[in-house]
Motif scaffolding. Structure first.
Motif, PDB file in Angstrom:
ATOM      1  N   VAL A 129      15.530   0.314   0.532  1.00  0.00           N
ATOM      2  CA  VAL A 129      14.133   0.756   0.635  1.00  0.00           C
ATOM      3  C   VAL A 129      13.250  -0.406   1.104  1.00  0.00           C
ATOM      4  N   ILE A 130      13.487  -1.595   0.558  1.00  0.00           N
ATOM      5  CA  ILE A 130      12.687  -2.765   0.958  1.00  0.00           C
ATOM      6  C   ILE A 130      12.932  -3.097   2.423  1.00  0.00           C
ATOM      7  N   VAL A 131      14.182  -3.113   2.840  1.00  0.00           N
ATOM      8  CA  VAL A 131      14.497  -3.403   4.248  1.00  0.00           C
ATOM      9  C   VAL A 131      13.868  -2.341   5.149  1.00  0.00           C
ATOM     10  N   GLY A 132      14.003  -1.085   4.769  1.00  0.00           N
ATOM     11  CA  GLY A 132      13.426  -0.009   5.570  1.00  0.00           C
ATOM     12  C   GLY A 132      11.912  -0.069   5.634  1.00  0.00           C
ATOM     13  N   ALA A 133      11.285  -0.438   4.526  1.00  0.00           N
ATOM     14  CA  ALA A 133       9.815  -0.504   4.494  1.00  0.00           C
ATOM     15  C   ALA A 133       9.286  -1.624   5.365  1.00  0.00           C
ATOM     16  N   ARG A 134      10.070  -2.677   5.520  1.00  0.00           N
ATOM     17  CA  ARG A 134       9.637  -3.804   6.353  1.00  0.00           C
ATOM     18  C   ARG A 134       9.860  -3.530   7.837  1.00  0.00           C
ATOM     19  N   GLY A 135      10.756  -2.601   8.137  1.00  0.00           N
ATOM     20  CA  GLY A 135      11.097  -2.331   9.533  1.00  0.00           C
ATOM     21  C   GLY A 135      10.014  -1.556  10.192  1.00  0.00           C
ATOM     22  N   GLY A 142      24.120   0.222  -7.893  1.00  0.00           N
ATOM     23  CA  GLY A 142      23.608   1.299  -7.038  1.00  0.00           C
ATOM     24  C   GLY A 142      22.096   1.258  -6.911  1.00  0.00           C
ATOM     25  N   ILE A 143      21.402   1.053  -8.030  1.00  0.00           N
ATOM     26  CA  ILE A 143      19.941   0.957  -7.994  1.00  0.00           C
ATOM     27  C   ILE A 143      19.511  -0.222  -7.134  1.00  0.00           C
ATOM     28  N   CYS A 144      20.166  -1.362  -7.310  1.00  0.00           N
ATOM     29  CA  CYS A 144      19.824  -2.557  -6.519  1.00  0.00           C
ATOM     30  C   CYS A 144      20.057  -2.319  -5.031  1.00  0.00           C
ATOM     31  N   MET A 145      21.153  -1.655  -4.706  1.00  0.00           N
ATOM     32  CA  MET A 145      21.443  -1.371  -3.294  1.00  0.00           C
ATOM     33  C   MET A 145      20.410  -0.409  -2.705  1.00  0.00           C
ATOM     34  N   ILE A 146      20.063   0.609  -3.467  1.00  0.00           N
ATOM     35  CA  ILE A 146      19.069   1.575  -2.979  1.00  0.00           C
ATOM     36  C   ILE A 146      17.721   0.900  -2.806  1.00  0.00           C
ATOM     37  N   LEU A 147      17.297   0.131  -3.801  1.00  0.00           N
ATOM     38  CA  LEU A 147      16.010  -0.539  -3.695  1.00  0.00           C
ATOM     39  C   LEU A 147      16.015  -1.582  -2.580  1.00  0.00           C
ATOM     40  N   PRO A 201       3.536   7.376   7.463  1.00  0.00           N
ATOM     41  CA  PRO A 201       4.604   7.950   8.281  1.00  0.00           C
ATOM     42  C   PRO A 201       5.719   8.498   7.383  1.00  0.00           C
ATOM     43  N   LEU A 202       6.181   9.685   7.673  1.00  0.00           N
ATOM     44  CA  LEU A 202       7.215  10.328   6.861  1.00  0.00           C
ATOM     45  C   LEU A 202       8.495   9.508   6.820  1.00  0.00           C
ATOM     46  N   ALA A 203       8.874   8.933   7.948  1.00  0.00           N
ATOM     47  CA  ALA A 203      10.116   8.151   8.020  1.00  0.00           C
ATOM     48  C   ALA A 203      10.071   6.923   7.123  1.00  0.00           C
ATOM     49  N   LEU A 204       8.899   6.502   6.731  1.00  0.00           N
ATOM     50  CA  LEU A 204       8.748   5.368   5.834  1.00  0.00           C
ATOM     51  C   LEU A 204       8.536   5.829   4.386  1.00  0.00           C
ATOM     52  N   ALA A 205       7.691   6.825   4.194  1.00  0.00           N
ATOM     53  CA  ALA A 205       7.327   7.266   2.847  1.00  0.00           C
ATOM     54  C   ALA A 205       8.472   7.972   2.128  1.00  0.00           C
ATOM     55  N   PHE A 206       9.219   8.804   2.837  1.00  0.00           N
ATOM     56  CA  PHE A 206      10.256   9.591   2.178  1.00  0.00           C
ATOM     57  C   PHE A 206      11.372   8.736   1.584  1.00  0.00           C
ATOM     58  N   PRO A 207      11.928   7.763   2.318  1.00  0.00           N
ATOM     59  CA  PRO A 207      12.962   6.926   1.699  1.00  0.00           C
ATOM     60  C   PRO A 207      12.441   6.133   0.489  1.00  0.00           C
ATOM     61  N   ILE A 208      11.201   5.690   0.569  1.00  0.00           N
ATOM     62  CA  ILE A 208      10.621   4.968  -0.566  1.00  0.00           C
ATOM     63  C   ILE A 208      10.500   5.898  -1.764  1.00  0.00           C
ATOM     64  N   TYR A 209      10.009   7.095  -1.536  1.00  0.00           N
ATOM     65  CA  TYR A 209       9.882   8.086  -2.600  1.00  0.00           C
ATOM     66  C   TYR A 209      11.242   8.398  -3.230  1.00  0.00           C
ATOM     67  N   ARG A 265       0.828  -1.204   0.000  1.00  0.00           N
ATOM     68  CA  ARG A 265       0.000   0.000   0.000  1.00  0.00           C
ATOM     69  C   ARG A 265       0.865   1.258   0.000  1.00  0.00           C
ATOM     70  N   ILE A 266       1.991   1.190   0.718  1.00  0.00           N
ATOM     71  CA  ILE A 266       2.892   2.340   0.795  1.00  0.00           C
ATOM     72  C   ILE A 266       3.485   2.635  -0.580  1.00  0.00           C
ATOM     73  N   PHE A 267       3.929   1.588  -1.275  1.00  0.00           N
ATOM     74  CA  PHE A 267       4.509   1.782  -2.609  1.00  0.00           C
ATOM     75  C   PHE A 267       3.484   2.373  -3.564  1.00  0.00           C
ATOM     76  N   LEU A 268       2.259   1.860  -3.502  1.00  0.00           N
ATOM     77  CA  LEU A 268       1.212   2.368  -4.399  1.00  0.00           C
ATOM     78  C   LEU A 268       0.814   3.802  -4.053  1.00  0.00           C
ATOM     79  N   SER A 269       0.911   4.162  -2.786  1.00  0.00           N
ATOM     80  CA  SER A 269       0.587   5.535  -2.378  1.00  0.00           C
ATOM     81  C   SER A 269       1.631   6.529  -2.870  1.00  0.00           C
ATOM     82  N   VAL A 270       2.885   6.094  -2.907  1.00  0.00           N
ATOM     83  CA  VAL A 270       3.987   6.974  -3.287  1.00  0.00           C
ATOM     84  C   VAL A 270       4.221   6.964  -4.801  1.00  0.00           C
TER      85      VAL A 270
END
Length: 122
Positions: free
Chosen positions: A116-122, A108-113, A73-81, A2-7
């Motif tokens: 983002v995945i690890v952060g979104a699950r936390g 670099g893209i793989c590391m960033i993504l 939550p900003l701490a979750l949405a901003f890194p994903i964005y 839902r977070i990914f689709l919102s952003v």
């Protein structure tokens, strides 16, 4: 998910804006040079319909971000964005603008993504 689709609308609109502005600045370079340098050249760019569409997309993206951030939550949405926008812009610049894609960009893209995945699950 839902977070990914919102952003995602914000990511796509901002990426569109960046790609279109770069494409038009490069493609209009010769015509813009006839206006000299300085403010006249930038006014020429500013009134290009594609550049206008890019700025409208950026504005609509800002509204989409306001909607998303009001629900997340900003701490979750901003890194994903940020992470998704970076990945989409790099991939689109390769596909649309013909900019080179290197193994370091892919890593670099793989590391960033991954982050983002690890952060979104936390």
């Amino acid at each position: 998910m839902r977070i990914f689709l919102s952003v995602l609308p914000t990511v796509l609109l901002v990426a569109y804006s960046q790609i279109i502005v770069k494409w038009r600045v490069v493609s209009l370079q010769v015509a813009a040079d006839r206006y000299g340098s300085g403010i006249h050249k930038y006014i020429f760019y500013l009134f290009d319909p594609f550049v206008i569409s890019a700025y409208v997309a950026g504005l609509v993206g800002s509204f989409a971000w306001l909607f998303a951030i009001s629900k997340l939550p900003l701490a979750l949405a901003f890194p994903i964005y940020q992470g998704l926008t970076f990945a989409v812009v790099v991939m689109a610049s390769t596909l649309v603008l013909g900019e080179p894609m290197s193994s370091s960009k892919i890593i670099g893209i793989c590391m960033i993504l991954g982050g983002v995945i690890v952060g979104a699950r936390g």
